[in-house]
Design a protein around this motif. Sequence first.
Motif, PDB file in Angstrom:
ATOM      1  N   LYS A  13      43.929  27.428  43.472  1.00  0.00           N
ATOM      2  CA  LYS A  13      43.930  26.408  42.413  1.00  0.00           C
ATOM      3  C   LYS A  13      42.768  25.416  42.485  1.00  0.00           C
ATOM      4  CE  LYS A  13      47.400  23.538  44.807  1.00  0.00           C
ATOM      5  NZ  LYS A  13      48.763  22.943  44.672  1.00  0.00           N
ATOM      6  N   GLU A  14      42.357  25.027  43.683  1.00  0.00           N
ATOM      7  CA  GLU A  14      41.280  24.041  43.800  1.00  0.00           C
ATOM      8  C   GLU A  14      39.925  24.618  43.407  1.00  0.00           C
ATOM      9  OE1 GLU A  14      41.223  22.240  47.616  1.00  0.00           O
ATOM     10  OE2 GLU A  14      43.195  21.290  47.399  1.00  0.00           O
ATOM     11  N   ASN A  15      39.819  25.937  43.393  1.00  0.00           N
ATOM     12  CA  ASN A  15      38.540  26.580  43.088  1.00  0.00           C
ATOM     13  C   ASN A  15      38.505  27.225  41.708  1.00  0.00           C
ATOM     14  OD1 ASN A  15      37.456  25.994  45.660  1.00  0.00           O
ATOM     15  ND2 ASN A  15      38.495  27.766  46.543  1.00  0.00           N
ATOM     16  N   ARG A  16      39.518  26.965  40.902  1.00  0.00           N
ATOM     17  CA  ARG A  16      39.664  27.703  39.647  1.00  0.00           C
ATOM     18  C   ARG A  16      38.445  27.596  38.736  1.00  0.00           C
ATOM     19  NH1 ARG A  16      44.938  27.980  35.597  1.00  0.00           N
ATOM     20  NH2 ARG A  16      44.086  29.659  34.300  1.00  0.00           N
ATOM     21  N   ASN A  17      37.839  26.452  38.664  1.00  0.00           N
ATOM     22  CA  ASN A  17      36.727  26.249  37.735  1.00  0.00           C
ATOM     23  C   ASN A  17      35.368  26.234  38.426  1.00  0.00           C
ATOM     24  OD1 ASN A  17      38.169  25.978  35.185  1.00  0.00           O
ATOM     25  ND2 ASN A  17      39.048  24.129  36.087  1.00  0.00           N
ATOM     26  N   LYS A  18      35.300  26.838  39.600  1.00  0.00           N
ATOM     27  CA  LYS A  18      34.038  26.938  40.324  1.00  0.00           C
ATOM     28  C   LYS A  18      33.399  28.305  40.080  1.00  0.00           C
ATOM     29  CE  LYS A  18      35.380  23.820  44.091  1.00  0.00           C
ATOM     30  NZ  LYS A  18      35.582  23.712  45.571  1.00  0.00           N
ATOM     31  N   ILE A  19      32.109  28.379  40.345  1.00  0.00           N
ATOM     32  CA  ILE A  19      31.399  29.664  40.287  1.00  0.00           C
ATOM     33  C   ILE A  19      31.682  30.389  41.599  1.00  0.00           C
ATOM     34  CG2 ILE A  19      29.156  30.790  40.124  1.00  0.00           C
ATOM     35  CD1 ILE A  19      28.180  28.342  38.566  1.00  0.00           C
ATOM     36  N   LEU A  20      32.378  31.510  41.505  1.00  0.00           N
ATOM     37  CA  LEU A  20      32.824  32.217  42.703  1.00  0.00           C
ATOM     38  C   LEU A  20      32.402  33.682  42.681  1.00  0.00           C
ATOM     39  CD1 LEU A  20      36.559  31.002  42.777  1.00  0.00           C
ATOM     40  CD2 LEU A  20      34.650  30.013  44.049  1.00  0.00           C
ATOM     41  N   ASN A  21      32.422  34.294  43.857  1.00  0.00           N
ATOM     42  CA  ASN A  21      32.260  35.735  43.997  1.00  0.00           C
ATOM     43  C   ASN A  21      33.535  36.289  44.619  1.00  0.00           C
ATOM     44  OD1 ASN A  21      29.558  35.971  43.032  1.00  0.00           O
ATOM     45  ND2 ASN A  21      28.827  35.146  44.975  1.00  0.00           N
ATOM     46  N   ILE A  22      34.154  37.246  43.942  1.00  0.00           N
ATOM     47  CA  ILE A  22      35.427  37.809  44.394  1.00  0.00           C
ATOM     48  C   ILE A  22      35.296  39.330  44.487  1.00  0.00           C
ATOM     49  CG2 ILE A  22      37.890  38.067  43.879  1.00  0.00           C
ATOM     50  CD1 ILE A  22      37.689  35.467  42.258  1.00  0.00           C
ATOM     51  N   LEU A  23      35.781  39.884  45.580  1.00  0.00           N
ATOM     52  CA  LEU A  23      35.742  41.323  45.795  1.00  0.00           C
ATOM     53  C   LEU A  23      37.160  41.813  46.040  1.00  0.00           C
ATOM     54  CD1 LEU A  23      34.151  43.979  46.485  1.00  0.00           C
ATOM     55  CD2 LEU A  23      34.004  43.114  48.838  1.00  0.00           C
ATOM     56  N   GLU A  24      37.588  42.829  45.273  1.00  0.00           N
ATOM     57  CA  GLU A  24      38.924  43.379  45.490  1.00  0.00           C
ATOM     58  C   GLU A  24      38.853  44.888  45.684  1.00  0.00           C
ATOM     59  OE1 GLU A  24      43.494  43.008  44.094  1.00  0.00           O
ATOM     60  OE2 GLU A  24      42.029  42.815  42.476  1.00  0.00           O
ATOM     61  N   PHE A  25      39.510  45.358  46.737  1.00  0.00           N
ATOM     62  CA  PHE A  25      39.660  46.788  46.998  1.00  0.00           C
ATOM     63  C   PHE A  25      40.968  47.257  46.373  1.00  0.00           C
ATOM     64  CE2 PHE A  25      36.711  45.514  50.265  1.00  0.00           C
ATOM     65  CZ  PHE A  25      35.852  46.595  50.388  1.00  0.00           C
ATOM     66  N   GLY A  26      40.898  48.329  45.589  1.00  0.00           N
ATOM     67  CA  GLY A  26      42.071  48.849  44.910  1.00  0.00           C
ATOM     68  C   GLY A  26      42.090  48.416  43.458  1.00  0.00           C
ATOM     69  N   ILE A  27      41.683  49.293  42.549  1.00  0.00           N
ATOM     70  CA  ILE A  27      41.562  48.940  41.132  1.00  0.00           C
ATOM     71  C   ILE A  27      42.779  49.367  40.326  1.00  0.00           C
ATOM     72  CG2 ILE A  27      40.281  49.416  39.011  1.00  0.00           C
ATOM     73  CD1 ILE A  27      37.740  49.568  40.671  1.00  0.00           C
ATOM     74  N   HIS A  28      43.286  50.565  40.583  1.00  0.00           N
ATOM     75  CA  HIS A  28      44.394  51.141  39.807  1.00  0.00           C
ATOM     76  C   HIS A  28      44.014  51.096  38.324  1.00  0.00           C
ATOM     77  CE1 HIS A  28      48.263  52.764  39.064  1.00  0.00           C
ATOM     78  NE2 HIS A  28      48.787  51.676  38.538  1.00  0.00           N
ATOM     79  N   ASN A  29      44.786  50.366  37.495  1.00  0.00           N
ATOM     80  CA  ASN A  29      44.468  50.268  36.068  1.00  0.00           C
ATOM     81  C   ASN A  29      43.641  49.034  35.713  1.00  0.00           C
ATOM     82  OD1 ASN A  29      45.831  52.669  35.357  1.00  0.00           O
ATOM     83  ND2 ASN A  29      47.781  51.580  35.312  1.00  0.00           N
ATOM     84  N   GLY A  30      43.215  48.302  36.726  1.00  0.00           N
ATOM     85  CA  GLY A  30      42.382  47.132  36.481  1.00  0.00           C
ATOM     86  C   GLY A  30      43.156  45.872  36.156  1.00  0.00           C
ATOM     87  N   ASP A  31      44.487  45.912  36.291  1.00  0.00           N
ATOM     88  CA  ASP A  31      45.312  44.759  35.925  1.00  0.00           C
ATOM     89  C   ASP A  31      44.988  43.527  36.772  1.00  0.00           C
ATOM     90  OD1 ASP A  31      46.611  46.511  34.181  1.00  0.00           O
ATOM     91  OD2 ASP A  31      48.073  47.068  35.709  1.00  0.00           O
ATOM     92  N   SER A  32      44.838  43.742  38.073  1.00  0.00           N
ATOM     93  CA  SER A  32      44.549  42.627  38.965  1.00  0.00           C
ATOM     94  C   SER A  32      43.157  42.059  38.719  1.00  0.00           C
ATOM     95  CB  SER A  32      44.682  43.069  40.424  1.00  0.00           C
ATOM     96  OG  SER A  32      44.357  42.017  41.299  1.00  0.00           O
ATOM     97  N   ASP A  58      28.280  36.666  50.565  1.00  0.00           N
ATOM     98  CA  ASP A  58      28.632  35.332  50.104  1.00  0.00           C
ATOM     99  C   ASP A  58      29.894  35.336  49.247  1.00  0.00           C
ATOM    100  OD1 ASP A  58      27.632  36.637  47.915  1.00  0.00           O
ATOM    101  OD2 ASP A  58      26.326  35.012  47.248  1.00  0.00           O
ATOM    102  N   TYR A  59      30.865  36.176  49.630  1.00  0.00           N
ATOM    103  CA  TYR A  59      32.095  36.258  48.842  1.00  0.00           C
ATOM    104  C   TYR A  59      33.072  35.149  49.237  1.00  0.00           C
ATOM    105  CZ  TYR A  59      30.581  40.501  46.633  1.00  0.00           C
ATOM    106  OH  TYR A  59      29.870  41.391  45.860  1.00  0.00           O
ATOM    107  N   ASP A  60      33.684  34.559  48.229  1.00  0.00           N
ATOM    108  CA  ASP A  60      34.669  33.506  48.463  1.00  0.00           C
ATOM    109  C   ASP A  60      36.029  34.098  48.817  1.00  0.00           C
ATOM    110  OD1 ASP A  60      33.232  30.867  47.412  1.00  0.00           O
ATOM    111  OD2 ASP A  60      32.725  32.502  46.043  1.00  0.00           O
ATOM    112  N   TYR A  61      36.353  35.219  48.170  1.00  0.00           N
ATOM    113  CA  TYR A  61      37.615  35.906  48.440  1.00  0.00           C
ATOM    114  C   TYR A  61      37.359  37.418  48.490  1.00  0.00           C
ATOM    115  CZ  TYR A  61      39.676  31.505  46.769  1.00  0.00           C
ATOM    116  OH  TYR A  61      40.000  30.185  46.585  1.00  0.00           O
ATOM    117  N   ILE A  62      37.880  38.060  49.512  1.00  0.00           N
ATOM    118  CA  ILE A  62      37.900  39.515  49.569  1.00  0.00           C
ATOM    119  C   ILE A  62      39.362  39.921  49.695  1.00  0.00           C
ATOM    120  CG2 ILE A  62      37.247  41.591  50.838  1.00  0.00           C
ATOM    121  CD1 ILE A  62      34.720  40.183  51.759  1.00  0.00           C
ATOM    122  N   ILE A  63      39.836  40.748  48.770  1.00  0.00           N
ATOM    123  CA  ILE A  63      41.244  41.136  48.718  1.00  0.00           C
ATOM    124  C   ILE A  63      41.373  42.633  48.977  1.00  0.00           C
ATOM    125  CG2 ILE A  63      43.323  41.210  47.273  1.00  0.00           C
ATOM    126  CD1 ILE A  63      42.024  38.922  45.600  1.00  0.00           C
TER     127      ILE A  63
END
Length: 239
Positions: A57-76, A129-134
């Motif tokens: 929540k504190e980073n919602r409106n920041k410029i971020l880099n997010i990496l997620e493993f596992g796409i499936h249908n792309g919902d996430s 420089d990723y902020d979140y890796i899931i």
Amino acid sequence: IFKLFFINKKIEEFSIDSKKLNEIFVHFGTNKGSHFFFNNVKHMGHGYDIYYEKYFKENRNKILNILEFGIHNGDSLAALSSYFPYANVVGVDRNPFSTNYKSKKIRLLHCDVSSEKNLENLSNYLNKDYDYIIDDASHNPIHQKITFFSMFKNLKSGGFFIIEEFNFFHAENDKENTKKNFLRNLLIDFSKNSEKIYKEKYDEKIMSFLKDIKSVEIYKGDLLHQGVNISEIAFIEKK
């Protein structure tokens, strides 16, 4: 390619505004939230929204880099891109073209998380420089282990590595398998500040790796598989 350009829905066409994270999870049909619908039938979700909201929540409106493993249908990916309007999102999968959505903010890459070599190549290819890796890929604890050790260096300082369904293997017959339990036991030991214990249990290479970890928090969600709660989620913060 035809599907990507002409059939997939543009994420920007969905009106999200200031909706809470769980509403967005439900909207896009990912099972990360309290519930989701499949074939118009309501199903219980993992209930991860309350934990993600805490770290997001504190980073919602920041410029971020997010990496997620596992796409499936792309919902996430769609949900993350919508919740973080200024984020660049990268989705990684063995089949990155199964997504139902498209966006200029989302990049799709191929990688097999069962291959340590593939993961190391991906790590070297991507920025660090990723902020979140899931990790929401195979949920195989062996794959989770090599993904974590290969990709943790791509987090920026203060970033979080997040592992979903951290204990999925507990619903399997060989749940006591030492190799499968390694990463989970390691992070539990760290979360308990049991330095004396893990100095005796782990080698110098692991101890050196742990020096880059600031904190570990492990929570339990709500989803059951074969009567077993397999919804643990781990948030590992980098120093």
